[in-house]
Design a protein around this motif. Sequence first.
Motif, PDB file in Angstrom:
ATOM      1  N   PRO A 366       0.813  -1.221   0.000  1.00 31.41           N
ATOM      2  CA  PRO A 366       0.000   0.000   0.000  1.00 31.41           C
ATOM      3  C   PRO A 366       0.846   1.271   0.000  1.00 31.41           C
ATOM      4  CG  PRO A 366      -0.750  -1.557   1.686  1.00 31.41           C
ATOM      5  CD  PRO A 366       0.540  -2.093   1.151  1.00 31.41           C
ATOM      6  N   ALA A 367       0.481   2.201  -0.863  1.00 35.39           N
ATOM      7  CA  ALA A 367       1.073   3.549  -0.941  1.00 35.39           C
ATOM      8  C   ALA A 367       2.502   3.575  -1.487  1.00 35.39           C
ATOM      9  CB  ALA A 367       1.033   4.261   0.410  1.00 35.39           C
ATOM     10  N   VAL A 368       3.078   2.411  -1.768  1.00 31.08           N
ATOM     11  CA  VAL A 368       4.482   2.391  -2.209  1.00 31.08           C
ATOM     12  C   VAL A 368       4.625   3.016  -3.603  1.00 31.08           C
ATOM     13  CG1 VAL A 368       6.344   0.851  -2.957  1.00 31.08           C
ATOM     14  CG2 VAL A 368       5.257   0.499  -0.736  1.00 31.08           C
ATOM     15  N   VAL A 369       3.684   2.733  -4.500  1.00 26.30           N
ATOM     16  CA  VAL A 369       3.785   3.279  -5.856  1.00 26.30           C
ATOM     17  C   VAL A 369       3.710   4.810  -5.798  1.00 26.30           C
ATOM     18  CG1 VAL A 369       2.642   3.417  -8.112  1.00 26.30           C
ATOM     19  CG2 VAL A 369       2.877   1.202  -6.960  1.00 26.30           C
ATOM     20  N   GLU A 370       2.710   5.331  -5.082  1.00 24.15           N
ATOM     21  CA  GLU A 370       2.521   6.788  -5.015  1.00 24.15           C
ATOM     22  C   GLU A 370       3.729   7.459  -4.349  1.00 24.15           C
ATOM     23  OE1 GLU A 370       0.388   4.526  -3.926  1.00 24.15           O
ATOM     24  OE2 GLU A 370      -1.593   4.868  -4.795  1.00 24.15           O
ATOM     25  N   GLU A 371       4.223   6.860  -3.248  1.00 24.30           N
ATOM     26  CA  GLU A 371       5.330   7.494  -2.521  1.00 24.30           C
ATOM     27  C   GLU A 371       6.641   7.390  -3.297  1.00 24.30           C
ATOM     28  OE1 GLU A 371       3.523   7.274   1.976  1.00 24.30           O
ATOM     29  OE2 GLU A 371       5.213   5.975   1.501  1.00 24.30           O
ATOM     30  N   SER A 372       6.838   6.267  -3.986  1.00 21.41           N
ATOM     31  CA  SER A 372       8.081   6.120  -4.756  1.00 21.41           C
ATOM     32  C   SER A 372       8.091   7.113  -5.915  1.00 21.41           C
ATOM     33  CB  SER A 372       8.210   4.684  -5.297  1.00 21.41           C
ATOM     34  OG  SER A 372       8.313   3.792  -4.218  1.00 21.41           O
TER      35      SER A 372
END
Length: 467
Positions: A366-372
């Motif tokens: 969760p949220a890794v794509v957006e944060e990366s």
Amino acid sequence: MRSLVLIGHGSHLNGESAGAVFRYAELLRERGLYDEVIEGYWKEEPALRQVLRTTASTDVTVIPMFISEGYFTETVIPRELGLGHQGPVPPEGVARVLGGRTVRYTLPFGVHPGMTDVILARAREALPDASPEDTALIVLGHGTTRNENSHKVIYSNADRLRESGLFSEVHALFLDEDPRVGTWPDRVRAPRVVVVPFFASEGWHTLETIPEDMGLQGEVTRFPDNPHGPQTVYYARPVGTHPAVADVVLHLAEEARGAAGRDGDVERAHDSAWQALIHLARRGGRMGEVLITPHSGVYELRHALDEGMGGAELHTVVTPEGLRDVTRRDAAGNHRPVHTYRTLPRGWRAVLSETELRRGVHFLYPAVVEESYAHGCHSLRHTPWATTARRQTGIYTRVQRATQEQVERVARTVCTPCLRTRLWAGEKLPRTFLEGVPGAFPCAEACTYFVAEVRETLISKRPAAGQ
Ligand code: SF4
């Protein structure tokens, strides 16, 4: 485009804690009224600090999946979402524009007047021929002397049900405040009594404390020698797990949107982040411990260490929810509240369409794509430990006293198995998995698991790794 976000408590220890919110999200997705329904948690991922970033639209309605108002709905959730609001939430909710998104935060579902119908539905399941001639209803709440609001909802539901005339008597009783549930034989006169627990889920209270305090021995218990004569008690299931709660949530969301007029737009940064992921997936590549391989219009995900194994040797799932369920526990069956721990189990493969890939990866990391993606664009803000610690309230206030050395010791234990790089502690991450380094995920802020571990260390003075 519209996004609906359901907020649950979750747990660092118990993998079942988020189950009720999962099920409501699935029910609401099936209704198809919102373009997406996503979940966020206090003690799981996506965390409250991250969840808004994971929404695809600029029109976001946030529903706290709690049974009553209180500390979480009034203090923790608004603070962590960055709403700039503390204290009781007004009936019309709180609306803010945050990072280009219009965010509407509502009261918890439990205080919506529609819950009266859910109580009634639970009562009818337990006793289908309940009648105003001989049946009393007990609406049973937790109650607490610390929060006035938590009993208000029990009394207002009991009042509405009394006015309905469907029962000979309606009582509001509590576990932790007067009038207590143990006093029911003196208060209730009717020969048949339906008890509906106004609780969010099945658990210790509904399975043990309430039956014990009332002397119940199952769904139906006879009491031949009560002060007002023989009585039979019919024990209903808790209101919070009834499927009709999904209708209450939708009403609440629509009321919050009110005269909002047109829907929102696609959120551009979010869309760009997922385009970057799709680009990676179409080429095939690694993301953390997972290998993504394109296969004529669909994508296969599996543990990278299972590369080369035949499909028949692996357990195949074909939905994002299936992927979520096979990866929520590690190989030993332990709950994984931090999804970026290198504890992903092996032995499965997920086959997903391009549309499903997005939800599948969202469940997986969760949220890794957006944060990366944001990190690559230099727009991911880091929150230093001192700021995270200062923000804590309640039992977590204590972490403000942790020294730098204690925080680092906890990090050596807690963060070492994690794929994320602690930007909040000054660590550097030149490139992420989107730029070709599979295990490189950013950590912009200490997670709630880390905060809880710092607190545990201070309480128990237990040694952390390296001591
Ligand atoms: Fe991982 Fe540590 Fe960040 Fe938590 S604080 S997400 S354990 S790196």
